[in-house]
Write an enzyme that holds these catalytic residues in place. Structure first.
Site, PDB file in Angstrom:
ATOM      1  N   ARG A  18       0.768  -1.325  -0.081  1.00 36.42           N
ATOM      2  CA  ARG A  18       0.018   0.009  -0.040  1.00 36.42           C
ATOM      3  C   ARG A  18       0.915   1.127  -0.025  1.00 36.42           C
ATOM      4  NH1 ARG A  18      -1.647   0.346   6.076  1.00 36.42           N
ATOM      5  NH2 ARG A  18      -0.360  -1.234   6.851  1.00 36.42           N
ATOM      6  N   SER A  45      -4.476   4.644   6.130  1.00 35.78           N
ATOM      7  CA  SER A  45      -4.375   3.040   5.827  1.00 35.78           C
ATOM      8  C   SER A  45      -3.957   2.924   4.387  1.00 35.78           C
ATOM      9  CB  SER A  45      -5.690   2.290   6.321  1.00 35.78           C
ATOM     10  OG  SER A  45      -5.688   2.572   7.690  1.00 35.78           O
ATOM     11  N   GLU A  66     -19.009   4.383   1.124  1.00 35.70           N
ATOM     12  CA  GLU A  66     -18.283   3.806  -0.156  1.00 35.70           C
ATOM     13  C   GLU A  66     -19.227   3.823  -1.253  1.00 35.70           C
ATOM     14  OE1 GLU A  66     -18.411   2.157   2.801  1.00 35.70           O
ATOM     15  OE2 GLU A  66     -16.594   2.129   3.680  1.00 35.70           O
ATOM     16  N   PHE A  91     -14.376  -3.083   1.269  1.00 38.50           N
ATOM     17  CA  PHE A  91     -15.315  -2.147   1.266  1.00 38.50           C
ATOM     18  C   PHE A  91     -15.349  -1.491  -0.414  1.00 38.50           C
ATOM     19  CE2 PHE A  91     -13.751  -1.522   5.607  1.00 38.50           C
ATOM     20  CZ  PHE A  91     -14.567  -2.543   5.946  1.00 38.50           C
ATOM     21  N   HIS A 117      -5.538  -4.062   1.935  1.00 40.12           N
ATOM     22  CA  HIS A 117      -5.999  -4.846   3.252  1.00 40.12           C
ATOM     23  C   HIS A 117      -6.742  -6.136   2.482  1.00 40.12           C
ATOM     24  CE1 HIS A 117      -4.694  -1.487   5.294  1.00 40.12           C
ATOM     25  NE2 HIS A 117      -4.895  -1.978   6.639  1.00 40.12           N
ATOM     26  N   ASP A 125      -7.694  -8.372  12.222  1.00 41.08           N
ATOM     27  CA  ASP A 125      -8.974  -7.803  12.045  1.00 41.08           C
ATOM     28  C   ASP A 125     -10.077  -9.034  12.074  1.00 41.08           C
ATOM     29  OD1 ASP A 125      -8.656  -5.278  12.868  1.00 41.08           O
ATOM     30  OD2 ASP A 125      -8.466  -4.550  10.770  1.00 41.08           O
ATOM     31  N   ARG A 175      -2.032  -5.184   3.068  1.00 38.63           N
ATOM     32  CA  ARG A 175      -1.744  -4.665   4.402  1.00 38.63           C
ATOM     33  C   ARG A 175      -0.215  -4.893   4.986  1.00 38.63           C
ATOM     34  NH1 ARG A 175      -2.117  -6.373   9.981  1.00 38.63           N
ATOM     35  NH2 ARG A 175      -1.762  -4.479  11.349  1.00 38.63           N
TER      36      ARG A 175
END
Lengths: 324, 288
Positions: A18, A45, A66, A91, A117, A125, A175
């Site tokens: 990322r 993020s 979103e 998302f 991610h 998570d 991530r």
């Protein structure tokens, strides 16, 4: 097919994919005033801070909304801008599938859906966020290009490349910090697979974080006297059919490796292509129709069957099935 | 370029055009026995007014970007017959093409689409709730490009049951998207029945106001009121606040037996019903 074959791949140091996206987006912002970016409350993020701070008038914070973000992106593209949306893969796709389908893909808008991610390696998570279905969702959409990059350098190169492609793109990355091993000055060509090692016994078609795992598997296979033709399928759609066929004509068997559900993934795309053109034994490394759970990235890849050893095992299995 | 400022159609001319558009809608839907007459008839006046008395646009030089032009998005895409009729009669494509509505190999898809390259369509709609977001994006693009023209978005009232609408409504006011005019077709009816019964919108004006929009109201089936209020709405743009017009309409307006019910939302008239309907709508400008 591009060649990046080397005797030994060196990890230039672990880096997150990322961050490659964030750096490239910032550079694109400097080069092209039509590049705009949207984010749904995950600027840090997604590593979009540099762009947001340097080009506030071209950065659109949509809040945790979103669906609206995808629609606004489609509208910006209609007006001639080149919007990059940024949020987690979950998302970016599943949550907004219909918005992408109608406002972006069917309308053929020049929107770059950039998703971090992705996959199990999101880690702690847990399964709520570990989307393993996004490649499938996006590859089914007409007009959509689907890219899954393997390291920092490649993500950076891909981000720049997609800006020059007219049409919707799904750019998937991750991530965690992972080995950064592809050339810093690589040219990223959408739809052109990259040959990483040359071999004759088995083809390993890999994508995303599992490209490094495939290289490690290749070393273990070499110790067993098995030479693997390892090919980075960074673009899942459109598939580099020539690269696949060229490799299969040599090896006559394949392993596919991806951090995604086997149903709907890159492996199925390759299997479908080969079934129609040159039926070939294939073993698939990926998520086997399950949801993940919390854990460390490496632990999760091990538990759910996407480790280096799983690729080795798959190669041995498919070699045993090889007819000639 | 059609300039609302120097091209003034009289209310009578606009009303005659709307009557002809209503004939087009019914004949198109009847011909293919498929489509959505109710909302199309109800919104005929406002869409005619937009394209002929309010918006600045250039039918002969349609561009996807719409730079230097006002743009319109039909978020409730099932009103496609209405949009196609108005576009054709504004000069975007030949009137003759209305005959191809909803048929194989046509540019006039069941719901508006860009895929076939029909001039006048900038984004696909049909799956509800998405048009306002796209309109915000087009409005933001205009701001970035230094384009002082406006974006108009028409939505249904039942469409406001979609969550994305409220994401967009919240965004537009929070970010002061003030080159945008939303128009709600408040006919109070949706497929399963009255909106109040299916899922009430409560005090719709208060809700938009609470979300930070400037709210105007109008009778969408009174051409005089439509033109006056839309021009008022224009004057309220560029003032750090988005503008919405809550527009009372009658679903099926213009055809007595199609009003007062939700049953004509998505049903085509048969031969006899078409004749009865057309008898109420004189051919003002010539059928296609």
């Amino acid at each position: 097919m591009a060649e990046q074959t080397q005797k030994e791949y060196t990890n230039q140091g672990n880096k997150d994919t990322r961050s490659g996206f964030g750096e490239a987006l910032f550079e694109l912002g400097k080069m092209n005033p039509d590049v705009v970016a949207l984010c749904a409350d995950l600027t840090g993020s997604l590593k979009m801070n540099a762009f947001a701070e340097a080009f506030p008038e071209r950065f659109f914070q949509t809040g945790i909304a979103e669906a609206n973000m995808m629609g606004i992106a489609a509208g910006l593209a209609t007006g001639g801008k080149i919007p990059f949306t940024g949020t987690f893969a979950n998302f970016s796709t599943g949550r907004v599938f219909d918005q992408i389908r109608q406002s972006v893909a069917y309308s053929n808008k020049n929107v770059k859906i950039c998703a971090s991610h992705a996959g199990l390696t999101l880690g702690e998570d847990g399964a709520s966020h570990q989307i393993m279905e996004d490649i499938g969702l996006m590859k089914m959409l007409p007009n959509m290009v689907v890219i899954n990059t393997c390291d920092f350098n490649q993500t950076k190169a891909a981000t720049k490349a997609v800006a020059g492609h007219v049409g919707p793109v799904y750019l998937r990355f991750g991530r965690p910090k992972v080995p950064n091993f592809t050339p810093v000055d690589q040219e990223f060509v959408i739809g052109e697979a990259v040959k990483l090692t040359d071999g004759n016994d088995v083809s390993i078609f890999c994508t995303g974080h599992l490209v490094w795992k495939a290289l490690e598997a290749g070393k273990l296979l070499k110790q067993k006297g098995i030479s693997a033709d390892i090919i980075n399928i960074h673009t899942i759609k459109p598939l580099d059919r020539d690269a696949v066929m060229q490799s299969i004509m040599k090896t006559r068997c394949a392993v596919t490796a991806e951090e995604h559900q086997i149903f709907g993934g890159m492996g199925e795309t390759i299997a479908g292509f080969l079934a129609r053109n040159f039926p070939t034994p294939i073993e698939m490394v990926g998520m086997n129709d399950m949801f993940g759970e919390s854990g460390k990235p490496e632990e999760l890849l091990e538990k759910y069957g996407m480790s280096t050893q799983h690729i080795v095992n798959a190669a041995e299995l498919v070699l045993a099935r090889k007819q000639f | 370029m059609k300039e609302s400022t120097n091209h003034t159609m009289t209310i009578k001319e606009l009303t005659d055009l709307a009557t002809q558009v209503r004939r087009d809608i019914l004949r198109m839907i009847h011909a293919v026995q498929s489509g959505h007459p109710g909302g199309s008839l109800g919104c005929a006046d406002v869409v005619v007014a937009l394209y002929n008395a309010v918006m600045t646009h250039d039918p002969e030089n349609f561009t996807m970007e719409g730079n230097g032009q006002d743009v319109f998005i039909l978020s409730n895409g099932h009103l496609s017959a209405l949009l196609y009729s108005v576009l054709a009669r504004s000069g975007y494509f030949p009137l003759e093409e209305l005959k191809t509505f909803r048929r194989l190999n046509s540019r006039l898809q069941g719901h508006p689409a860009t895929q076939e390259g029909l001039p006048g369509i900038r984004i696909a709609t049909g799956s509800l709730g998405q048009g306002l977001s796209a309109g915000i994006g087009m409005a933001l693009s205009k701001k970035l490009s230094g384009d002082d023209k406006l974006v108009y978005v028409l939505t249904g009232d039942g469409e406001l049951e979609e969550g994305q609408m409220w994401e967009a409504i919240m965004y537009a006011s929070a970010k002061k998207v003030d080159n945008l005019i939303a128009i709600v077709d408040y006919n109070g009816k949706q497929i399963d029945g009255p909106v109040d019964e299916v899922l009430s919108l409560g005090n719709l004006k208060a809700r938009w106001e609470a979300f930070g929009w400037l709210v105007l109201e109008m009778n969408g089936n009174d051409m005089n009121d439509v033109v006056t209020v839309l021009n008022t709405a224009k004057h309220h743009t560029k003032k750090h606040q988005p503008v919405v017009v809550i527009m009372k309409t009658e679903m099926g307006a213009g055809v007595d037996f199609m009003t007062g019910t939700h049953k004509w939302h998505g049903v085509a008239p048969n031969d006899e019903q078409l004749k009865r309907a057309l008898d109420q709508l004189p051919e003002t400008l010539g059928d296609f």
